[in-house]
Design an enzyme around this catalytic site. Structure first.
Site, PDB file in Angstrom:
ATOM      1  CG  ASP A  47      46.044  40.479  48.305  1.00 44.07           C
ATOM      2  OD1 ASP A  47      45.462  40.770  47.249  1.00 44.07           O
ATOM      3  OD2 ASP A  47      47.262  40.714  48.503  1.00 44.07           O
ATOM      4  CB  SER A  48      40.778  42.161  46.187  1.00 46.36           C
ATOM      5  OG  SER A  48      40.225  40.878  45.965  1.00 46.36           O
ATOM      6  CG  ASP A  86      46.177  36.934  46.342  1.00 47.76           C
ATOM      7  OD1 ASP A  86      47.210  36.669  45.696  1.00 47.76           O
ATOM      8  OD2 ASP A  86      45.418  37.883  46.078  1.00 47.76           O
ATOM      9  CE  LYS A 115      46.041  36.851  42.662  1.00 52.03           C
ATOM     10  NZ  LYS A 115      46.906  37.978  43.046  1.00 52.03           N
ATOM     11  CD  GLU A 117      49.951  41.557  44.430  1.00 51.05           C
ATOM     12  OE1 GLU A 117      50.723  42.519  44.608  1.00 51.05           O
ATOM     13  OE2 GLU A 117      48.752  41.603  44.749  1.00 51.05           O
ATOM     14  CD  GLU A 183      45.371  44.281  39.378  1.00 49.00           C
ATOM     15  OE1 GLU A 183      45.755  43.257  39.968  1.00 49.00           O
ATOM     16  OE2 GLU A 183      44.718  45.194  39.927  1.00 49.00           O
TER      17      GLU A 183
HETATM   18  O1  KIV Z   1      43.392  40.102  45.094  1.00 51.49           O
HETATM   19  C1  KIV Z   1      42.737  39.977  44.040  1.00 51.49           C
HETATM   20  O2  KIV Z   1      41.511  39.878  44.034  1.00 51.49           O
HETATM   21  C2  KIV Z   1      43.472  39.945  42.790  1.00 51.49           C
HETATM   22  C3  KIV Z   1      42.699  40.025  41.518  1.00 51.49           C
HETATM   23  C4  KIV Z   1      42.189  41.388  41.312  1.00 51.49           C
HETATM   24  C5  KIV Z   1      43.457  39.547  40.348  1.00 51.49           C
HETATM   25  O3  KIV Z   1      44.674  39.891  42.794  1.00 51.49           O
END
Ligand code: KIV
Length: 266
Positions: A47-48, A86, A115, A117, A183
């Site tokens: 989600d970056s 994500d 993924k 968090e 992280e």
């Molecule tokens: O969203 C993302 O790209 C991430 C990575 C930086 C691990 O969570």
């Protein structure tokens, strides 16, 4: 070059044999193609993308639709690497919501793992695992918590926070997580958590004593506007082109040339 698809078993074997795992974010088919050709084992549709692709100040506005759109592009551009997508902010708050999000990411987006968090999510991870959804947990700095944290800061520096993170990691593994990202975590704590778990631990700003590394591809290619994060490195500097830069990143991870001391935290 090995064309066999990367599986969870292969990643576990890499941990057992001490062979570092190379992971990169990808949001489109071209970067996915070149990252995979460079040898990346895992591609993360993070989600970056809300920050580096969409230009938001944080990752909170990213939607499940956004991740599905980019995950589909990444799936078209890659064949071998394991594709992780994500779960956006508040899309996995309870088991039913997480299962609905995972269904979209895997069935529509072509992802092979989700993924999420945060600690304290054993119920969510357990429900996903019970339904056959591979899970990558994410502890330490959780960008989706930026407003709660008051900024992007190293996590787990005091004894109490460090013990809580280790306990969270153990709980997530026991609940069925298959991979863990740490992280911005002090290197000694990251090394301790890595040694305590059977599942592979991938670091970003977590030192070298983990089972692999992940970076945002825009950071690797020097594309992120403004000052790059301390844990990142620009591999385009000194490379002939983008494929060469991605290959250098993967080689640097494999040969433990990256991260250097300056990319980590005490
Ligand atoms: O969203 C993302 O790209 C991430 C990575 C930086 C691990 O969570």
């Amino acid at each position: 070059m090995n064309h066999k698809p990367v599986t969870l078993t292969a990643l576990r074997r890499m941990k057992a044999e001490g062979r570092p795992i190379a992971m990169l974010t990808a949001y489109d088919a071209s970067v996915a193609h070149h990252a995979e050709a460079a040898g990346a084992d895992v591609l993360l549709v993070g989600d970056s993308l809300g920050m580096v692709v969409q230009g938001h100040p944080d990752t909170l506005p990213v939607t499940v639709d956004d991740i599905v759109y980019h995950a589909r592009a990444v799936a078209r551009g890659s064949r071998r690497a394991l594709r992780v997508a994500d779960m956006p902010f508040l899309s996995h708050a309870d088991p039913a919501g997480a299962l609905a999000t995972a269904a979209r990411l895997l069935k529509e987006g072509g992802a092979q793992m989700v993924k999420l968090e945060g600690g304290g999510q054993a119920d969510v991870v357990g429900a996903l695992a019970d339904h056959g959804v591979p899970v990558c947990a994410h502890l330490g700095l959780q960008p989706q918590m930026v407003h709660k944290l008051g900024g992007y800061r190293v996590q787990g520096r005091d004894q109490e926070a460090a013990e809580r993170m280790l306990a969270d990691a153990r709980e997530l593994e026991a609940a069925g997580a298959d991979l863990l990202i740490l992280e911005c975590v002090p290197r000694t704590l990251a090394a301790r958590i890595t040694a305590a778990l059977d599942i592979p631990v991938i670091g970003i700003g977590a030192g070298a004593e983990v089972d692999g590394q992940v970076l945002v591809s825009h950071d690797v290619l020097g594309l992120t506007p403004g000052r790059p994060p301390r844990f990142a490195a620009n591999f385009l500097r000194g490379a002939d082109d983008i494929p060469a830069a991605l290959a250098d990143y993967v080689a640097a991870v494999r040969e433990r040339r990256f991260p250097a001391d300056e990319h980590g935290f005490d």
